[in-house]
Design an enzyme around this catalytic site. Sequence first.
Site, PDB file in Angstrom:
ATOM      1  N   ARG A  46       0.844  -1.199   0.000  1.00  0.00           N
ATOM      2  CA  ARG A  46       0.000   0.000   0.000  1.00  0.00           C
ATOM      3  C   ARG A  46       0.879   1.249   0.000  1.00  0.00           C
ATOM      4  NH1 ARG A  46       1.744   1.838   4.098  1.00  0.00           N
ATOM      5  NH2 ARG A  46       0.579   3.752   3.755  1.00  0.00           N
ATOM      6  N   ALA A  48       0.938   5.147  -2.165  1.00  0.00           N
ATOM      7  CA  ALA A  48       0.898   5.414  -3.605  1.00  0.00           C
ATOM      8  C   ALA A  48       2.162   4.956  -4.373  1.00  0.00           C
ATOM      9  CB  ALA A  48       0.606   6.889  -3.833  1.00  0.00           C
ATOM     10  N   ARG A 113      -7.314  -0.350  -7.063  1.00  0.00           N
ATOM     11  CA  ARG A 113      -7.522   0.821  -6.191  1.00  0.00           C
ATOM     12  C   ARG A 113      -7.583   2.067  -7.074  1.00  0.00           C
ATOM     13  NH1 ARG A 113      -4.335   1.335  -0.801  1.00  0.00           N
ATOM     14  NH2 ARG A 113      -6.288   2.380  -0.256  1.00  0.00           N
ATOM     15  N   GLN A 219      -2.882   2.756   9.754  1.00  0.00           N
ATOM     16  CA  GLN A 219      -1.537   2.788   9.142  1.00  0.00           C
ATOM     17  C   GLN A 219      -0.562   3.576  10.018  1.00  0.00           C
ATOM     18  OE1 GLN A 219      -4.400   3.192   7.537  1.00  0.00           O
ATOM     19  NE2 GLN A 219      -4.297   2.604   5.394  1.00  0.00           N
ATOM     20  N   ASP A 260      -1.741  10.864  -2.614  1.00  0.00           N
ATOM     21  CA  ASP A 260      -2.134   9.795  -3.538  1.00  0.00           C
ATOM     22  C   ASP A 260      -2.413  10.308  -4.944  1.00  0.00           C
ATOM     23  OD1 ASP A 260      -2.818   8.651  -0.740  1.00  0.00           O
ATOM     24  OD2 ASP A 260      -2.668   6.958  -2.125  1.00  0.00           O
ATOM     25  N   ASN A 270      -5.197  12.608  -0.126  1.00  0.00           N
ATOM     26  CA  ASN A 270      -4.368  11.767   0.740  1.00  0.00           C
ATOM     27  C   ASN A 270      -5.310  11.065   1.712  1.00  0.00           C
ATOM     28  OD1 ASN A 270      -1.726  10.824   1.614  1.00  0.00           O
ATOM     29  ND2 ASN A 270      -2.084  11.997   3.479  1.00  0.00           N
TER      30      ASN A 270
HETATM   31  O1  MRU Z   1      -4.783   3.380   1.853  1.00  0.00           O
HETATM   32  P1  MRU Z   1      -3.291   3.532   1.867  1.00  0.00           P
HETATM   33  O2  MRU Z   1      -2.641   3.008   3.090  1.00  0.00           O
HETATM   34  O3  MRU Z   1      -2.651   3.030   0.601  1.00  0.00           O
HETATM   35  O4  MRU Z   1      -3.094   5.116   1.880  1.00  0.00           O
HETATM   36  C1  MRU Z   1      -1.805   5.634   1.847  1.00  0.00           C
HETATM   37  C2  MRU Z   1      -1.744   7.105   1.975  1.00  0.00           C
HETATM   38  O5  MRU Z   1      -2.741   7.790   2.044  1.00  0.00           O
HETATM   39  C3  MRU Z   1      -0.381   7.726   1.942  1.00  0.00           C
HETATM   40  O6  MRU Z   1      -0.335   8.877   2.710  1.00  0.00           O
HETATM   41  C4  MRU Z   1      -0.029   8.084   0.492  1.00  0.00           C
HETATM   42  O7  MRU Z   1      -0.245   6.998  -0.362  1.00  0.00           O
HETATM   43  C5  MRU Z   1       1.351   8.547   0.360  1.00  0.00           C
HETATM   44  S1  MRU Z   1       2.493   7.245   0.613  1.00  0.00           S
HETATM   45  C6  MRU Z   1       4.042   7.822   0.353  1.00  0.00           C
END
Ligand code: MRU
Length: 369
Positions: A46, A48, A113, A219, A260, A270
């Site tokens: 997970r 981005a 996604r 997370q 994201d 994000n």
């Molecule tokens: O749902 P996730 O855990 O994939 O969401 C991740 C985020 O929102 C992060 O802040 C974003 O992807 C940046 S990661 C460098």
Amino acid sequence: MIIQTIDYRKGAVKIIDQTLLPDEERIVRLTDVKEAAEAITCLRVRGAPAIGIAAAYAMLLAVEQLLKERLIGGPRYFFDRLDGARPVDAAGIGEIEIRETLVAARELISTTRPTAVNLFWALERMSSVAESAAPGPAALCARVAREAFAIHAEELEKEYAIGMNGARFVRSGMNILTHCNAGGLATAGYGTALGVIYTAVEGGAKIHVYVDETRPLLQGGRLTTWELKKRGIPHTLLCDGAAASLFSAGRIDAVIVGADRIAANGDTANKVGTFGLAVLCERFDRPLYVAAPWSTFDLGIPSGKAIPIEDRSADEVTSIAGKRIAPDGTAAYNPAFDVTPADMIAAIVTERCVIERPNLLKIKELTTA
Ligand code: MRU
């Protein structure tokens, strides 16, 4: 120190299964493109930039699967990141078949996604090199392998550059709040938002990081704390709802988050909860910085209104770690991301440059320069 969040070794995509952290550090080998799609959908991999790398590797894996099925008695595996893109004797397979496999893999992965544009960016990059590859199946295989490994290597380089560009905003003594996980686990191994913090700390800054737990999937609580602990960076975990009281007590100097998808005008999607932090920053006159590679910009989207926001299952809200916490049948609202308007962002830090007070004009000038 980098985290080997994702890799392509000996014919398989290797990931740390992030759903199991922090209790278990399990490396999972994905040998089938459907497994790779499931791993992205379920957030085993997970963040981005990591999703982008996983998408590129999933397309390579689809080719690997085809070669293994069709070249019986051939090598045990065809692609490996450390061996580089060695010549593949794919003479027994038609080039059209390989192209069809790549198209099918792209279609499957693009349904996993919707919000992180890095996924679509990587799929597009893989498809376009396949289209322009030299004739012949072997050349095609070598070209897609080279591209997937290049995407992975380049992402890591970008993260170091983002760290260097962003570290100027971090001074000793600061208390920094971050949301979700934008560290090595979300990227090629170093991080974007956390990469900025790591570079500052490596440069001698003494800082304290406040970590939003980031409901529903935690997370922050599970992953960012795990990374910060490994690096020995002082940190404190808080429930998302406690952030306002920290601001109000004057205990937050800045917020740094990842992204994201960033629209052409700088509006940034994000993890859900980021917009709320931006509102707090405005209220308490604190800067909110976004750190992301240039591949997170989606210049085809004029503003944040057009960013597709992933809706996830109600179970993620009505349960915590698999245990139901709300009465059976409770309705839940579960957008995975929200959009922070550009005028609430102090700066977007990329590997190329820092865009202070981002807006359409500034971003356009940078893209046409
Ligand atoms: O749902 P996730 O855990 O994939 O969401 C991740 C985020 O929102 C992060 O802040 C974003 O992807 C940046 S990661 C460098």
